[in-house]
Design an enzyme around this catalytic site. Structure first.
Site, short mmCIF file in Angstrom:
data_model
loop_
_atom_site.label_atom_id
_atom_site.label_comp_id
_atom_site.label_asym_id
_atom_site.label_seq_id
_atom_site.Cartn_x
_atom_site.Cartn_y
_atom_site.Cartn_z
N ARG A 1 -16.29 1.42 -50.56
CA ARG A 1 -17.28 0.42 -51.00
C ARG A 1 -17.83 -0.45 -49.87
O ARG A 1 -18.79 -1.18 -50.06
CB ARG A 1 -16.66 -0.47 -52.10
CG ARG A 1 -16.62 0.21 -53.45
CD ARG A 1 -15.90 -0.61 -54.47
NE ARG A 1 -14.45 -0.52 -54.33
CZ ARG A 1 -13.58 -1.34 -54.92
NH1 ARG A 1 -14.02 -2.33 -55.67
NH2 ARG A 1 -12.29 -1.18 -54.75
N ASP B 1 -5.72 -4.91 -45.75
CA ASP B 1 -6.99 -5.48 -46.19
C ASP B 1 -6.82 -6.78 -46.99
O ASP B 1 -7.63 -7.09 -47.85
CB ASP B 1 -7.78 -4.45 -47.00
CG ASP B 1 -7.05 -4.01 -48.28
OD1 ASP B 1 -5.94 -4.49 -48.53
OD2 ASP B 1 -7.62 -3.19 -49.02
N GLY C 1 -2.50 -4.00 -60.92
CA GLY C 1 -1.33 -3.60 -61.69
C GLY C 1 -0.75 -4.84 -62.37
O GLY C 1 -0.69 -5.91 -61.78
N ASN D 1 -12.72 -5.36 -50.51
CA ASN D 1 -13.14 -3.99 -50.82
C ASN D 1 -14.60 -3.72 -50.50
O ASN D 1 -14.99 -2.59 -50.29
CB ASN D 1 -12.90 -3.69 -52.31
CG ASN D 1 -11.43 -3.72 -52.65
OD1 ASN D 1 -10.63 -2.99 -52.06
ND2 ASN D 1 -11.04 -4.61 -53.54
N ARG E 1 -23.92 -17.57 -19.09
CA ARG E 1 -23.41 -16.19 -19.21
C ARG E 1 -22.07 -16.06 -18.48
O ARG E 1 -21.63 -16.98 -17.79
CB ARG E 1 -24.47 -15.23 -18.68
CG ARG E 1 -25.69 -15.17 -19.63
CD ARG E 1 -26.88 -14.50 -18.97
NE ARG E 1 -26.53 -13.21 -18.43
CZ ARG E 1 -27.23 -12.58 -17.48
NH1 ARG E 1 -28.32 -13.15 -16.96
NH2 ARG E 1 -26.84 -11.41 -17.03
N ALA F 1 -36.71 -28.51 -10.79
CA ALA F 1 -37.22 -27.80 -11.97
C ALA F 1 -37.85 -26.47 -11.57
O ALA F 1 -38.53 -26.37 -10.55
CB ALA F 1 -38.26 -28.67 -12.67
N ASN G 1 -31.51 -13.08 -7.40
CA ASN G 1 -30.25 -12.44 -6.97
C ASN G 1 -30.34 -10.93 -6.87
O ASN G 1 -29.51 -10.30 -6.26
CB ASN G 1 -29.12 -12.82 -7.94
CG ASN G 1 -29.42 -12.42 -9.37
OD1 ASN G 1 -30.58 -12.45 -9.80
ND2 ASN G 1 -28.41 -12.03 -10.10
N TYR G 2 -31.36 -10.35 -7.46
CA TYR G 2 -31.40 -8.90 -7.60
C TYR G 2 -32.57 -8.35 -6.81
O TYR G 2 -33.73 -8.73 -7.05
CB TYR G 2 -31.55 -8.57 -9.09
CG TYR G 2 -31.47 -7.10 -9.42
CD1 TYR G 2 -30.46 -6.31 -8.89
CD2 TYR G 2 -32.37 -6.53 -10.30
CE1 TYR G 2 -30.37 -4.96 -9.22
CE2 TYR G 2 -32.29 -5.19 -10.64
CZ TYR G 2 -31.29 -4.41 -10.09
OH TYR G 2 -31.21 -3.09 -10.44
N ALA H 1 -40.86 -28.08 -2.24
CA ALA H 1 -41.25 -27.53 -3.55
C ALA H 1 -42.11 -26.29 -3.35
O ALA H 1 -42.93 -26.22 -2.44
CB ALA H 1 -42.01 -28.58 -4.34
#
Ligand code: UD1
Ligand code: CA
Length: 477
Positions: free
Chosen positions: A19, A109, A145, A233, A338, A385, A391-392, A428
Site C-alpha cells: 500500500r 513498521d 487480531g 501501511n 553548503r 557586496a 574558485n572554478y 571595487a
C-alpha cells in the site's frame, strides 16, 4: 547488560508494504530523521539485547544495507517467501537455533513504539514468570487480531479478524504484534504452528494458544498509549506517524527549556540536539546530526542539515548543510551555507550569500550578495557586496585566501588561486588575479574616462540632455 535485558530482539521486516506504492521497501521510508526500521532498531537498542535479529525478505538487499549501517551488530535472517509472522519467527529459530532467555518480537513498521514500553513489557514478563506476554491496546480494533478472554477475564488466545466470529469482532482489545517470549518455549511451539486459518499462513499468534495448551502461563500488558503501536501501511499513515513523532520530539525539547514558537510548522529529527534557551522560529526544519547551542535563535524559515549552531548565534531564513556556525555568529536572511562552511565566533553572513568549503574568521563579515567557494577569510575581514570568489577554472577548484582585517571592495572577482594579504584592500569592481600583498591596495580594472558633452551630442533634446543642461554653466552644450 541490565538484569532485564532480553536474550534477543527479533524485528520482522520481510513484508512488502504494497500500500505504500513505492519502489522503496516500506521499512525504508523515513520520518523524523530515521527510517521506519531505524526507529524499530533504536527502540530495540534501548533494551540492550544480547542479540538483535532482523528478518528480511522484500527489498532484501536495500533493507540489509540499512541494517548494516544503522545497527551493524544485528544479524540478518532471510525469509524469501512471506508465509506469515509465525513462519518468519521459524526462519529465525532455524537459522540461529534456540535462544534461551527472553525473546522479544516486534515489527519494523511501528515507529512510534518506545523503547520504554518494550522495557516495561520485558519487566512485566519477568515478574509474572510468563511463557509469553503480549502487548495489547484498547480502542478501534478494526484489522487487528483480537484478544480473547474467558468469563473471568483470563487471557486465552488471539484470533485474527478474518478468522473471528461476530462476537469476537466486537472485542475492543487487540494485539499489537509485539511480544516477550520464553525463547526455549517459543522455539518448540513455533514448530507446531499450523496453516489452518483463512490466509493459510503460519500465525505467530497461534503460539499463545499452544503454550497455554501446554499448561504455561500466558499474559498481556495493555499499552498505556494505543497510538504507540499503530503500524504504517500507507503514506497517509506515514504522515500521521511523522506528525505524532514530531509532536513528541518537540514536546521533549520544550520541557528541556527550548522555545518553539510554532510547533505546527517546526520539524525536528530525533537525532538533533538543542541547548537550553534556544529559540526555534516558525517554518524551520532541523535535520540529521544538527546541534543547536544554548540561547541560539534559528528561524523563521530555516532548513538545517547536519549543522552546528554555536551559543547565542542567530540564523534567519537560511539553508545550511554540514556547516558550522560559531557562537554569536549571524546568518541571513536568505543565506545558503553548503558543506564545509565554517563561521567563527561573531562572523556575519548576510542576505543572498552562498558559501561552500569556506572558513570565515572571527568577526569577519560577508554581508551582501556574495559567493564564497573554497576560501579562507581572516578575522575581521570585510567582503564587499557582490564579491565573487571565482574558485572554478573549468577544470579544478582553487583556493582563495583573504587575510585578517582585509577589505575586499564591492563587486570584486577573486580569481583563484589567489591571496589578498592581511590588511590589504581591493578596489571595487576589480578582477583580482594576482596576489595583493599585506597592506597594499589592489586595483584591477580599466581607469575611468569621461567623454565631455556626450549626452548633448548623442541624445539631443532628450530628458537626460535637459537635465544636464540645467546644471551646466557652459550654455553652449
Ligand atoms: C499481525 C498479527 C495481528 C496483529 C497485527 C498488529 C499475526 C498472525 N497477526 O497481523 O494479530 O493485530 O499484526 O499489527 O501475526 N512479516 C514478515 N513475514 C511474514 C509476514 C509478516 O516479516 O511472512 C512482518 C511484516 O513485514 C510486518 C509484520 O510482520 O512488519 C506484521 O505483518 P502483517 O502482515 O502486517 O500482520 P497483520 O496481518 O497485520
Ligand atoms: Ca499490519
Amino acid at each position: 547488560m541490565s538484569e532485564t535485558s532480553p536474550a534477543a530482539v527479533l524485528i520482522l521486516a520481510a513484508g512488502e508494504g504494497k500500500r505504500m506504492k513505492s519502489r522503496i521497501p516500506k521499512v525504508l521510508h523515513t520520518l523524523c530523521g530515521r527510517t521506519l526500521l531505524g526507529h524499530a532498531l533504536a527502540a530495540a537498542d534501548e533494551l540492550n539485547p544480547a542479540r538483535l535479529v532482523v528478518v528480511v525478505g522484500h527489498g532484501r538487499e536495500q533493507v540489509t544495507a540499512q541494517v548494516a549501517a544503522a545497527a551493524p551488530q544485528a544479524q540478518i535472517v532471510r525469509q524469501d517467501q512471506q508465509l506469515g509472522t509465525g513462519h518468519a519467527v521459524r526462519m529465525v529459530t532455524e537459522a540461529i537455533g534456540v535462544v534461551p532467555g527472553t525473546v522479544v518480537v516486534s515489527y519494523g513498521d511501528m515507529p512510534l513504539l518506545r523503547g520504554e514500553t518494550l522495557r516495561e513489557l520485558v519487566d512485566r514478563h519477568h515478574r509474572a514468570g510468563n511463557a509469553v506476554t503480549v502487548l495489547t491496546a484498547q480502542g478501534d480494533a478494526a484489522g487487528y487480531g483480537r484478544i480473547v478472554r474467558d468469563g473471568d477475564g483470563e487471557f486465552l488466545r488471539i484470533v485474527e479478524e478474518r478468522d473471528a466470529t461476530q462476537a469476537e469482532r466486537a472485542i475492543d482489545e487487540y494485539n499489537s504484534g509485539c511480544y516477550a517470549f520464553d525463547g526455549t518455549l517459543l522455539a518448540d511451539a513455533i514448530k507446531r504452528v499450523t496453516t489452518n486459518n483463512q490466509q493459510q499462513q503460519e500465525y505467530l499468534t497461534d503460539v499463545v494458544d499452544i503454550l497455554r495448551g501446554d499448561g504455561h502461563r500466558v499474559g498481556t500488558m495493555l499499552a498505556a498509549n494505543a497510538g504507540e503501536i499503530t503500524g504504517v501501511n500507507d503514506r497517509a499513515q506515514l504522515a500521521e506517524a511523522r506528525r505524532e513523532l514530531n509532536d513528541r520530539i518537540l514536546d521533549g525539547w520544550m520541557r528541556a527549556g527550548v522555545t518553539i514558537i510554532d510547533p505546527a510548522s517546526t520539524w525536528i529529527d530525533v537525532t538533533v540536539t538543542i541547548g537550553q534557551d534556544a529559540e526555534i522560529g516558525p517554518q524551520t526544519q532541523l535535520q540529521g546530526a544538527s546541534v543547536i547551542g544554548e540561547g541560539a535563535r534559528v528561524g523563521p524559515g530555516c532548513l538545517l542539515e547536519d549543522t552546528t549552531v554555536g551559543e547565542d548565534a542567530f540564523v534567519l531564513h537560511a539553508v545550511c548543510r554540514q556547516a558550522e556556525i560559531g557562537p554569536r555568529a549571524t546568518v541571513g536572511p536568505y543565506a545558503y551555507l553548503r558543506p564545509g562552511t565554517r563561521l567563527a565566533e561573531g562572523a556575519h553572513v548576510g542576505a543572498h550569500v552562498e558559501l561552500k568549503n569556506a572558513s570565515v574568521g572571527p568577526g569577519a563579515k560577508v554581508p551582501h550578495l556574495t559567493y564564497v567557494g573554497d576560501a579562507t577569510i581572516g578575522a575581521g575581514a570585510n567582503i564587499g557586496a557582490g564579491t565573487i570568489f571565482a574558485n572554478y577554472d573549468g577544470v579544478a577548484k582553487n583556493h582563495t585566501t583573504v587575510g585578517e582585517d582585509a577589505f575586499v571592495g564591492s563587486n570584486t572577482v577573486l580569481v583563484a588561486p589567489v591571496t589578498v594579504g592581511d590588511g590589504a584592500y581591493t578596489a571595487a569592481g576589480s578582477a583580482i588575479t594576482d596576489e595583493v600583498p599585506p597592506g597594499n591596495l589592489g586595483v584591477a580594472r580599466g581607469r575611468q574616462h569621461n567623454s565631455d558633452g556626450w549626452t548633448a551630442r548623442n541624445r539631443p533634446g532628450s530628458r537626460s540632455a535637459d537635465a544636464a543642461k540645467r546644471v551646466r554653466s557652459d550654455e553652449s552644450i
